[in-house]
Scaffold this motif. Structure first.
Motif, PDB file in Angstrom:
ATOM      1  N   ILE A  40      33.673  19.830  -3.134  1.00 39.57           N
ATOM      2  CA  ILE A  40      34.323  20.457  -4.298  1.00 39.57           C
ATOM      3  C   ILE A  40      33.331  21.392  -4.989  1.00 39.57           C
ATOM      4  CG2 ILE A  40      35.225  19.965  -6.631  1.00 39.57           C
ATOM      5  CD1 ILE A  40      37.285  18.918  -4.787  1.00 39.57           C
ATOM      6  N   ASP A  41      32.122  20.913  -5.227  1.00 37.99           N
ATOM      7  CA  ASP A  41      31.103  21.736  -5.895  1.00 37.99           C
ATOM      8  C   ASP A  41      30.847  23.030  -5.122  1.00 37.99           C
ATOM      9  OD1 ASP A  41      30.698  19.849  -7.880  1.00 37.99           O
ATOM     10  OD2 ASP A  41      28.770  19.122  -7.114  1.00 37.99           O
ATOM     11  N   HIS A  42      30.696  22.890  -3.795  1.00 36.10           N
ATOM     12  CA  HIS A  42      30.354  24.068  -2.976  1.00 36.10           C
ATOM     13  C   HIS A  42      31.438  25.147  -3.094  1.00 36.10           C
ATOM     14  CE1 HIS A  42      28.509  25.895   0.846  1.00 36.10           C
ATOM     15  NE2 HIS A  42      29.550  26.645   0.567  1.00 36.10           N
ATOM     16  N   VAL A  43      32.679  24.735  -2.841  1.00 33.44           N
ATOM     17  CA  VAL A  43      33.752  25.735  -2.831  1.00 33.44           C
ATOM     18  C   VAL A  43      34.018  26.247  -4.254  1.00 33.44           C
ATOM     19  CG1 VAL A  43      36.192  26.144  -2.320  1.00 33.44           C
ATOM     20  CG2 VAL A  43      34.765  24.857  -0.705  1.00 33.44           C
ATOM     21  N   HIS A  44      33.965  25.357  -5.220  1.00 30.33           N
ATOM     22  CA  HIS A  44      34.154  25.760  -6.619  1.00 30.33           C
ATOM     23  C   HIS A  44      33.175  26.876  -6.980  1.00 30.33           C
ATOM     24  CE1 HIS A  44      33.319  25.506 -10.959  1.00 30.33           C
ATOM     25  NE2 HIS A  44      34.603  25.218 -11.086  1.00 30.33           N
ATOM     26  N   ASP A  45      31.900  26.660  -6.645  1.00 27.69           N
ATOM     27  CA  ASP A  45      30.891  27.650  -7.023  1.00 27.69           C
ATOM     28  C   ASP A  45      31.001  28.919  -6.174  1.00 27.69           C
ATOM     29  OD1 ASP A  45      30.111  25.818  -8.862  1.00 27.69           O
ATOM     30  OD2 ASP A  45      28.220  25.281  -7.909  1.00 27.69           O
ATOM     31  N   TRP A  46      31.380  28.772  -4.920  1.00 26.96           N
ATOM     32  CA  TRP A  46      31.563  29.931  -4.035  1.00 26.96           C
ATOM     33  C   TRP A  46      32.657  30.844  -4.602  1.00 26.96           C
ATOM     34  CZ3 TRP A  46      32.836  29.150   1.926  1.00 26.96           C
ATOM     35  CH2 TRP A  46      32.706  30.376   2.595  1.00 26.96           C
ATOM     36  N   VAL A  47      33.733  30.242  -5.060  1.00 23.87           N
ATOM     37  CA  VAL A  47      34.885  31.022  -5.534  1.00 23.87           C
ATOM     38  C   VAL A  47      34.706  31.467  -6.989  1.00 23.87           C
ATOM     39  CG1 VAL A  47      37.365  30.866  -6.044  1.00 23.87           C
ATOM     40  CG2 VAL A  47      36.468  29.908  -3.920  1.00 23.87           C
ATOM     41  N   LEU A  48      34.109  30.604  -7.800  1.00 28.41           N
ATOM     42  CA  LEU A  48      34.097  30.877  -9.248  1.00 28.41           C
ATOM     43  C   LEU A  48      32.728  31.307  -9.788  1.00 28.41           C
ATOM     44  CD1 LEU A  48      36.469  27.948 -10.247  1.00 28.41           C
ATOM     45  CD2 LEU A  48      37.026  30.381 -10.198  1.00 28.41           C
ATOM     46  N   PHE A  57      20.052  27.776   2.376  1.00 29.12           N
ATOM     47  CA  PHE A  57      19.240  28.675   1.558  1.00 29.12           C
ATOM     48  C   PHE A  57      19.620  28.497   0.089  1.00 29.12           C
ATOM     49  CE2 PHE A  57      19.548  31.115   5.553  1.00 29.12           C
ATOM     50  CZ  PHE A  57      18.261  31.603   5.714  1.00 29.12           C
ATOM     51  N   PRO A  58      18.752  28.954  -0.809  1.00 28.55           N
ATOM     52  CA  PRO A  58      19.174  29.072  -2.206  1.00 28.55           C
ATOM     53  C   PRO A  58      20.111  30.266  -2.330  1.00 28.55           C
ATOM     54  CG  PRO A  58      16.929  29.940  -1.945  1.00 28.55           C
ATOM     55  CD  PRO A  58      17.350  29.400  -0.601  1.00 28.55           C
ATOM     56  N   CYS A  59      21.273  30.059  -2.904  1.00 28.75           N
ATOM     57  CA  CYS A  59      22.268  31.137  -2.982  1.00 28.75           C
ATOM     58  C   CYS A  59      22.826  31.252  -4.398  1.00 28.75           C
ATOM     59  CB  CYS A  59      23.450  30.859  -2.055  1.00 28.75           C
ATOM     60  SG  CYS A  59      23.040  30.916  -0.313  1.00 28.75           S
ATOM     61  N   THR A  60      23.110  32.494  -4.792  1.00 29.85           N
ATOM     62  CA  THR A  60      23.885  32.719  -6.006  1.00 29.85           C
ATOM     63  C   THR A  60      25.233  33.294  -5.587  1.00 29.85           C
ATOM     64  OG1 THR A  60      22.943  34.923  -6.235  1.00 29.85           O
ATOM     65  CG2 THR A  60      21.889  33.156  -7.489  1.00 29.85           C
ATOM     66  N   THR A  61      26.228  33.071  -6.413  1.00 26.91           N
ATOM     67  CA  THR A  61      27.556  33.580  -6.086  1.00 26.91           C
ATOM     68  C   THR A  61      28.147  34.258  -7.316  1.00 26.91           C
ATOM     69  OG1 THR A  61      28.655  31.571  -6.800  1.00 26.91           O
ATOM     70  CG2 THR A  61      27.961  31.638  -4.513  1.00 26.91           C
ATOM     71  N   LYS A  62      29.107  35.145  -7.027  1.00 27.26           N
ATOM     72  CA  LYS A  62      29.839  35.820  -8.111  1.00 27.26           C
ATOM     73  C   LYS A  62      31.299  35.434  -8.008  1.00 27.26           C
ATOM     74  CE  LYS A  62      27.261  40.143  -8.269  1.00 27.26           C
ATOM     75  NZ  LYS A  62      27.078  40.789  -6.976  1.00 27.26           N
ATOM     76  N   PRO A  63      32.004  35.368  -9.143  1.00 28.10           N
ATOM     77  CA  PRO A  63      33.425  35.039  -9.071  1.00 28.10           C
ATOM     78  C   PRO A  63      34.121  35.959  -8.063  1.00 28.10           C
ATOM     79  CG  PRO A  63      32.720  35.123 -11.350  1.00 28.10           C
ATOM     80  CD  PRO A  63      31.556  35.603 -10.524  1.00 28.10           C
ATOM     81  N   GLY A  64      34.937  35.379  -7.200  1.00 31.29           N
ATOM     82  CA  GLY A  64      35.638  36.172  -6.207  1.00 31.29           C
ATOM     83  C   GLY A  64      35.168  35.855  -4.801  1.00 31.29           C
ATOM     84  N   GLY A  65      33.984  35.246  -4.675  1.00 26.73           N
ATOM     85  CA  GLY A  65      33.609  34.756  -3.357  1.00 26.73           C
ATOM     86  C   GLY A  65      32.455  35.466  -2.681  1.00 26.73           C
ATOM     87  N   GLU A  66      31.733  36.328  -3.427  1.00 26.23           N
ATOM     88  CA  GLU A  66      30.551  36.913  -2.802  1.00 26.23           C
ATOM     89  C   GLU A  66      29.349  36.044  -3.104  1.00 26.23           C
ATOM     90  OE1 GLU A  66      29.839  41.050  -3.611  1.00 26.23           O
ATOM     91  OE2 GLU A  66      32.016  41.369  -3.502  1.00 26.23           O
TER      92      GLU A  66
END
Ligand SMILES: NC(=O)C1=CN([C@@H]2O[C@H](COP(=O)(O)OP(=O)(O)OC[C@H]3O[C@@H](n4cnc5c(N)ncnc54)[C@H](O)[C@@H]3O)[C@@H](O)[C@H]2O)C=CC1
Ligand SMILES: O=C([O-])CC(=O)C(=O)O
Length: 331
Positions: A249-257, A285-294
């Motif tokens: 849940i955390d992974h996909v939540h943060d990937w999308v939001l 890897f350490p990753c940052t995400t932006k709302p929308g899935g990038e």
């Protein structure tokens, strides 16, 4: 309460123990947000479809306002049709006497056709998280069999390891979980993974400097995180399920939001060669995400010799797994 269109979420292994902990949280809005309706497509093997029907009865009985529909199937082409999110949980566990190559081959029989079904039927914005072990290499099998889907849509889960590392650091320092940021898991979701606190912060202070205890780092923290899955199996008689579902849940939540400003999360994503990790393997890897899935792999972290050796060891394991699935004709 919301006029958004439902997002279709496909979950494989829906009758399993992670599935049981995962589906209710997806339906409650924890995955995609409190105003986003979801439509569930549950994939299971034929003998487990009856058990899935029981889970669907329970989902019905929760009367979740955000749950638009639920459908069970044993056909991957139906499960992934129109899916924007795919949670690939169902996998073939290692049984007694099974060699790693046998395990990879058995999982190839699952993740190759699922990759092909995603390629043929998923929505254009599909995002796939592979949870089923060996997760990183299963994700590579699925991605390689979905040539029309951008490779960066296939992730494997190391968020449970990330969360485990935060919990251990919280225990050691006495700091609240919410005050711990910038922890990294590098490499494979296996005992070679490298949980890195050299860039982590506790209340803004460098975690490694604050802890200042190399013996704890080497003999306690790193092996505890690496072997936590086995310790849970030993204690519970079954593998992590609720914590694994929570991490998915955390992974996909943060990937999308999106990730919070200043922090990052650990995601196993296709390597672009960052930090000397061979291109193409799906490594954490350490990753940052932006709302929308990038998402982006965080760049520019200094890696000392201690970390270098551990990152390389885990990446090498993934290169070996890639060679094995190549030899088996799975990619
Ligand atoms: N990446 C991670 O951090 C973690 C990964 N895992 C892995 O997650 C996987 C699932 O764990 P559990 O739910 O505890 O296992 P489980 O054995 O309770 O459930 C797996 C389910 O997958 C189903 N399945 C098997 N082949 C399938 C196929 N071709 N299509 C659809 N469904 C299929 C099975 O019928 C079963 O119901 C395991 O591989 C486990 O090792 C578990 C914890 C953490
Ligand atoms: O080893 C397993 O099956 C469970 C697992 O991946 C974990 O808990 O990290």
């Amino acid at each position: 309460m919301t006029d958004k269109q439902p997002v279709r979420v496909a979950v494989t292994g829906a009758a399993g123990q992670i599935g049981y902990a995962l589906l209710f949280r997806i339906a409650s809005g924890a995955l995609l947000g409190p105003d986003q309706p979801v439509s569930l497509r549950l994939l299971e093997i034929t003998p487990a479809l009856k058990a899935v029907e029981g889970v669907i009865m329970e989902l019905d009985d929760c009367a979740f306002p955000l749950l638009h529909s639920v459908e069970a199937t044993d056909d991957a082409n139906v499960a992934f049709d129109g899916a924007s999110v795919g949670l690939l949980v169902g996998a073939r566990p290692r049984s007694r006497g099974m060699e790693r190559a046998d395990l990879l081959e058995a999982n190839g029989g699952i993740f190759k056709p699922q990759g092909q079904a995603i390629n043929a039927h998923a929505a254009d914005d599909i995002k796939v998280l592979v949870v089923g072990n060996p997760a990183n290499t299963n994700a590579l099998i699925a991605a390689s069999n979905a040539p029309d889907v951008p490779k960066d849509r296939f992730h494997a889960m190391t968020r449970l390891d990330h969360n485990r590392a935060i919990a251990q650091l919280s225990k050691k320092t006495g700091a609240a979980v919410k005050d711990i940021t910038n922890v990294t898991i590098w490499g494979n979701h296996s005992a070679t993974q490298y949980p890195d606190i050299f860039h982590a912060k506790v209340n803004g202070q460098n975690a490694a400097e604050l802890v200042n205890d190399q013996a704890w780092l080497e003999n306690d923290f790193i092996p505890t995180v690496q072997k936590r899955g086995a310790a849970i199996i030993d204690a519970r008689g079954a593998s992590s399920a609720a914590s694994a579902a929570n991490a998915a849940i955390d992974h996909v939540h943060d990937w999308v939001l999106g990730t919070p400003a200043g922090d990052w999360v650990s995601m196993s994503v296709p390597s672009d060669g960052s930090y000397g990790v061979p291109e193409g393997i799906i490594s954490s890897f350490p990753c940052t995400t932006k709302p929308g899935g990038e998402y982006e792999i965080v760049q520019g972290l200094e890696i000392d010799a201690f970390s270098r050796a551990r990152i390389d060891a885990s990446a090498n394991e993934l290169v070996e797994e890639r060679a094995a699935i190549r030899q088996l004709g799975l990619i």
